[in-house]
Design a protein around this motif. Structure first.
Motif, PDB file in Angstrom:
ATOM      1  N   LEU A  34      -0.263   1.856  -4.941  1.00  0.00           N
ATOM      2  CA  LEU A  34      -1.193   1.223  -4.017  1.00  0.00           C
ATOM      3  C   LEU A  34      -2.528   1.949  -4.120  1.00  0.00           C
ATOM      4  O   LEU A  34      -2.585   3.170  -3.970  1.00  0.00           O
ATOM      5  N   GLY A  35      -3.586   1.207  -4.389  1.00  0.00           N
ATOM      6  CA  GLY A  35      -4.908   1.808  -4.507  1.00  0.00           C
ATOM      7  C   GLY A  35      -5.618   1.855  -3.167  1.00  0.00           C
ATOM      8  O   GLY A  35      -5.528   0.921  -2.376  1.00  0.00           O
ATOM      9  N   GLU A  73       0.508  -0.228   3.346  1.00  0.00           N
ATOM     10  CA  GLU A  73      -0.655  -1.103   3.521  1.00  0.00           C
ATOM     11  C   GLU A  73      -1.056  -1.199   4.986  1.00  0.00           C
ATOM     12  O   GLU A  73      -2.239  -1.235   5.312  1.00  0.00           O
ATOM     13  N   HIS A  74      -0.072  -1.243   5.855  1.00  0.00           N
ATOM     14  CA  HIS A  74      -0.344  -1.318   7.291  1.00  0.00           C
ATOM     15  C   HIS A  74      -1.117  -0.078   7.773  1.00  0.00           C
ATOM     16  O   HIS A  74      -1.973  -0.189   8.652  1.00  0.00           O
ATOM     17  N   HIS A  75      -0.807   1.061   7.209  1.00  0.00           N
ATOM     18  CA  HIS A  75      -1.437   2.321   7.618  1.00  0.00           C
ATOM     19  C   HIS A  75      -2.645   2.691   6.746  1.00  0.00           C
ATOM     20  O   HIS A  75      -3.108   3.834   6.790  1.00  0.00           O
ATOM     21  N   MET A 116       2.347   9.993   7.538  1.00  0.00           N
ATOM     22  CA  MET A 116       3.334   8.922   7.409  1.00  0.00           C
ATOM     23  C   MET A 116       4.666   9.326   8.046  1.00  0.00           C
ATOM     24  O   MET A 116       5.345   8.493   8.636  1.00  0.00           O
ATOM     25  N   LYS A 117       5.009  10.593   7.937  1.00  0.00           N
ATOM     26  CA  LYS A 117       6.245  11.057   8.574  1.00  0.00           C
ATOM     27  C   LYS A 117       6.137  10.925  10.095  1.00  0.00           C
ATOM     28  O   LYS A 117       7.077  10.502  10.763  1.00  0.00           O
ATOM     29  N   LYS A 118       4.962  11.260  10.619  1.00  0.00           N
ATOM     30  CA  LYS A 118       4.738  11.159  12.061  1.00  0.00           C
ATOM     31  C   LYS A 118       4.750   9.696  12.519  1.00  0.00           C
ATOM     32  O   LYS A 118       5.313   9.365  13.565  1.00  0.00           O
ATOM     33  N   GLU A 119       4.145   8.813  11.733  1.00  0.00           N
ATOM     34  CA  GLU A 119       4.017   7.403  12.116  1.00  0.00           C
ATOM     35  C   GLU A 119       5.274   6.584  11.841  1.00  0.00           C
ATOM     36  O   GLU A 119       5.573   5.662  12.588  1.00  0.00           O
ATOM     37  N   GLY A 121       8.428   8.047  10.347  1.00  0.00           N
ATOM     38  CA  GLY A 121       9.686   8.780  10.255  1.00  0.00           C
ATOM     39  C   GLY A 121      10.045   9.188   8.840  1.00  0.00           C
ATOM     40  O   GLY A 121      10.998   9.927   8.621  1.00  0.00           O
ATOM     41  N   GLY A 122       9.300   8.704   7.832  1.00  0.00           N
ATOM     42  CA  GLY A 122       9.540   9.064   6.429  1.00  0.00           C
ATOM     43  C   GLY A 122       8.227   9.378   5.736  1.00  0.00           C
ATOM     44  O   GLY A 122       7.162   8.969   6.191  1.00  0.00           O
ATOM     45  N   GLU A 123       8.310  10.096   4.631  1.00  0.00           N
ATOM     46  CA  GLU A 123       7.082  10.488   3.927  1.00  0.00           C
ATOM     47  C   GLU A 123       6.382   9.296   3.278  1.00  0.00           C
ATOM     48  O   GLU A 123       5.175   9.273   3.178  1.00  0.00           O
ATOM     49  N   VAL A 124       7.092   8.326   2.776  1.00  0.00           N
ATOM     50  CA  VAL A 124       6.605   7.094   2.150  1.00  0.00           C
ATOM     51  C   VAL A 124       5.838   7.369   0.858  1.00  0.00           C
ATOM     52  O   VAL A 124       6.076   6.731  -0.155  1.00  0.00           O
ATOM     53  N   ILE A 125       4.913   8.321   0.855  1.00  0.00           N
ATOM     54  CA  ILE A 125       4.047   8.572  -0.297  1.00  0.00           C
ATOM     55  C   ILE A 125       4.628   9.702  -1.139  1.00  0.00           C
ATOM     56  O   ILE A 125       4.833  10.805  -0.657  1.00  0.00           O
ATOM     57  N   LYS A 126       4.877   9.400  -2.401  1.00  0.00           N
ATOM     58  CA  LYS A 126       5.443  10.386  -3.320  1.00  0.00           C
ATOM     59  C   LYS A 126       4.364  11.221  -3.982  1.00  0.00           C
ATOM     60  O   LYS A 126       4.524  12.416  -4.169  1.00  0.00           O
TER      61      LYS A 126
END
Length: 137
Positions: A34-35, A73-75, A116-119, A121-126
């Motif tokens: 995602l850019g 995308e939402h964040h 992302m973890k705070k929002e 619950g997971g890191e989402v971004i590798k």
């Protein structure tokens, strides 16, 4: 004769296992990219407090799973604001050096994962990847 047969068996086993290895690797990895669009363009702190430089960076985010793409995308406003904030706090020598650039990339990655973890619950971004990096100062 036994050596020849054993050699053929080993060679066949290696060929079969190497043929299936890429298929297993592809099944396991389901990353998405995602850019952060448009490019990040911001100022950074120059040599003196009277002089500012600017940096323009194209940032791509590596997402752990395609299913998490919509979450990222939402964040997007939070992700962009975080990257801009981190760049804006960097001194000139860090922005202009290769090791400094890597430090900035890691700082952005850590901050984005924490947000992302705070929002969610997971890191989402590798990972965070800079595909274009221009500065002037």
């Amino acid at each position: 004769m036994t050596k020849s047969l054993a050699s053929r068996f080993i060679a066949t086993a290696l060929l079969v296992s190497s043929a299936f290895a890429p298929a297993f690797a592809q099944d396991k990895a389901n990353f998405a990219y995602l850019g952060l669009e448009p490019d990040i363009v911001t100022n950074y702190i120059g040599e003196s407090s009277k002089k500012l430089g600017y940096v323009r960076v194209t940032v791509e985010l590596m997402i752990y799973d395609v299913d998490q793409l919509e979450i990222a995308e939402h964040h997007m406003p939070l992700l962009r604001a975080t990257a801009i904030d981190i760049f804006g706090r960097q001194p000139e020598e860090k922005v202009k050096s290769l090791t400094g650039r890597e430090d900035i990339r890691r700082a952005i990655l850590k901050a984005l994962q924490d947000h992302m973890k705070k929002e969610t619950g997971g890191e989402v971004i590798k990972n965070v990847i800079f595909t274009k990096y221009l500065y002037q100062g």
